[in-house]
Motif scaffolding. Structure first.
Motif, PDB file in Angstrom:
ATOM      1  N   GLN A   1      73.918  61.873  45.246  1.00  0.00           N
ATOM      2  CA  GLN A   1      73.863  61.001  44.077  1.00  0.00           C
ATOM      3  C   GLN A   1      73.940  59.521  44.444  1.00  0.00           C
ATOM      4  O   GLN A   1      73.911  58.671  43.555  1.00  0.00           O
ATOM      5  CB  GLN A   1      75.001  61.353  43.108  1.00  0.00           C
TER       6      GLN A   1
ATOM      7  N   GLY B   1      69.399  66.494  40.112  1.00  0.00           N
ATOM      8  CA  GLY B   1      70.700  65.848  40.233  1.00  0.00           C
ATOM      9  C   GLY B   1      71.669  66.338  39.176  1.00  0.00           C
ATOM     10  O   GLY B   1      72.856  66.566  39.449  1.00  0.00           O
TER      11      GLY B   1
ATOM     12  N   VAL C   1      75.396  68.104  39.414  1.00  0.00           N
ATOM     13  CA  VAL C   1      76.537  67.533  38.707  1.00  0.00           C
ATOM     14  C   VAL C   1      77.302  68.655  38.004  1.00  0.00           C
ATOM     15  O   VAL C   1      78.539  68.699  38.034  1.00  0.00           O
ATOM     16  CB  VAL C   1      76.082  66.469  37.684  1.00  0.00           C
TER      17      VAL C   1
ATOM     18  N   MET D   1      68.930  60.725  34.222  1.00  0.00           N
ATOM     19  CA  MET D   1      69.296  61.470  35.416  1.00  0.00           C
ATOM     20  C   MET D   1      68.269  62.565  35.671  1.00  0.00           C
ATOM     21  O   MET D   1      67.836  63.241  34.736  1.00  0.00           O
ATOM     22  CB  MET D   1      70.696  62.073  35.241  1.00  0.00           C
TER      23      MET D   1
ATOM     24  N   PHE E   1      78.430  58.638  39.240  1.00  0.00           N
ATOM     25  CA  PHE E   1      78.802  59.988  39.644  1.00  0.00           C
ATOM     26  C   PHE E   1      78.944  60.079  41.162  1.00  0.00           C
ATOM     27  O   PHE E   1      79.901  60.669  41.675  1.00  0.00           O
ATOM     28  CB  PHE E   1      77.754  60.989  39.160  1.00  0.00           C
ATOM     29  N   GLY E   2      77.964  59.511  41.870  1.00  0.00           N
ATOM     30  CA  GLY E   2      77.980  59.612  43.323  1.00  0.00           C
ATOM     31  C   GLY E   2      79.246  59.048  43.934  1.00  0.00           C
ATOM     32  O   GLY E   2      79.888  59.690  44.782  1.00  0.00           O
TER      33      GLY E   2
ATOM     34  N   LEU F   1      73.485  57.023  38.128  1.00  0.00           N
ATOM     35  CA  LEU F   1      73.766  58.049  39.130  1.00  0.00           C
ATOM     36  C   LEU F   1      74.853  57.605  40.107  1.00  0.00           C
ATOM     37  O   LEU F   1      75.621  58.434  40.610  1.00  0.00           O
ATOM     38  CB  LEU F   1      72.493  58.392  39.906  1.00  0.00           C
ATOM     39  N   TYR F   2      74.924  56.306  40.367  1.00  0.00           N
ATOM     40  CA  TYR F   2      75.944  55.813  41.288  1.00  0.00           C
ATOM     41  C   TYR F   2      77.350  56.072  40.752  1.00  0.00           C
ATOM     42  O   TYR F   2      78.287  56.289  41.533  1.00  0.00           O
ATOM     43  CB  TYR F   2      75.763  54.317  41.526  1.00  0.00           C
TER      44      TYR F   2
ATOM     45  N   VAL G   1      77.387  66.503  47.132  1.00  0.00           N
ATOM     46  CA  VAL G   1      76.769  66.024  45.886  1.00  0.00           C
ATOM     47  C   VAL G   1      76.915  64.513  45.760  1.00  0.00           C
ATOM     48  O   VAL G   1      75.997  63.821  45.305  1.00  0.00           O
ATOM     49  CB  VAL G   1      77.371  66.749  44.670  1.00  0.00           C
TER      50      VAL G   1
END
Length: 211
Positions: free
Chosen positions: A40, A5, A9, A1, A67-68, A64-65, A36
């Motif tokens: 993300q 980003g 987070v 990450m 989290f996004g 990252l997806y 955010v």
């Protein structure tokens, strides 16, 4: 990450933790989740499009997806009032994926610190699953406190070390991080059993039912 980003987070986890313990209204927290979450999703998409089939870059972006989509989901829920069961079960998927990514951090990437960080995130997202997917409302405040604690431990602090080029990883640091994370979980479970200081026990129980 990426370090940028990761910094955000930490910010959104901190805000979501405050929301879960009743310090921030849901819609107020939802705004940052949308910002955010969008970041993300957009950033890893750009990275993957420019990766030229570089599996290492694609692997780094793929996480990252997780989290996004979580943050976008949270933001949408706060503004629509849709029930959270879907997000809860998605959180189980995230938790399982975090275990896999954490294991790969140890075995392939040789980054034990981020291996521990991913395992801590797996625990947190599993708590989200218990809370929202299985309706364990008694875990609301404990989940909120754990989110607050690890927002800085696993995101904000590592992000600043990465940003200034001082990030290090080794077994000793990983063990230390794991111990602190276990203590944070214990503290969160303890605080989660206590009603807020400004509420009587009966009032606190009623407040938790509205989260």
């Amino acid at each position: 990450m990426s370090s940028v980003g990761l910094l955000y987070v930490g910010a959104v986890l901190f805000i979501n933790g405050l929301m879960l313990i009743g310090r921030i209204p849901g819609k107020s927290a939802g705004i940052l989740n949308l910002f955010v979450g969008g970041m993300q999703v957009i950033f890893p998409t750009i990275i993957i499009l420019q990766a030229n089939n570089d599996l290492a870059m694609i692997f780094a972006a793929a996480g990252l997806y997780l989290f996004g989509f979580t943050y976008l989901y949270v933001g949408i829920l706060q503004f629509t009032g849709i029930t959270a069961e879907g997000l809860g079960w998605f959180s189980l998927f995230v938790a399982a994926s975090a275990v896999v990514i954490g294991t790969l951090q140890f075995t392939m990437v040789n980054d034990p610190v981020f291996g521990v960080i991913w395992f801590v995130w797996a625990v947190l997202w599993f708590m989200f699953f218990l809370l929202m997917g299985l309706g364990k409302d008694s875990l609301t405040r404990a989940t909120g406190w754990f989110t607050i604690f690890i927002s800085h431990l696993t995101a904000t602090i590592p992000a600043f070390f990465l940003l200034v080029g001082k990030y290090e990883t080794n077994a000793g640091l990983a063990v230390g991080l794991a111990v602190i994370s276990i203590i944070a979980l214990g503290a969160a479970l303890y605080l989660g059993r206590r009603p807020p200081r400004d509420m009587e026990p009966a009032e606190a129980e009623g407040a938790l039912q509205t989260v």
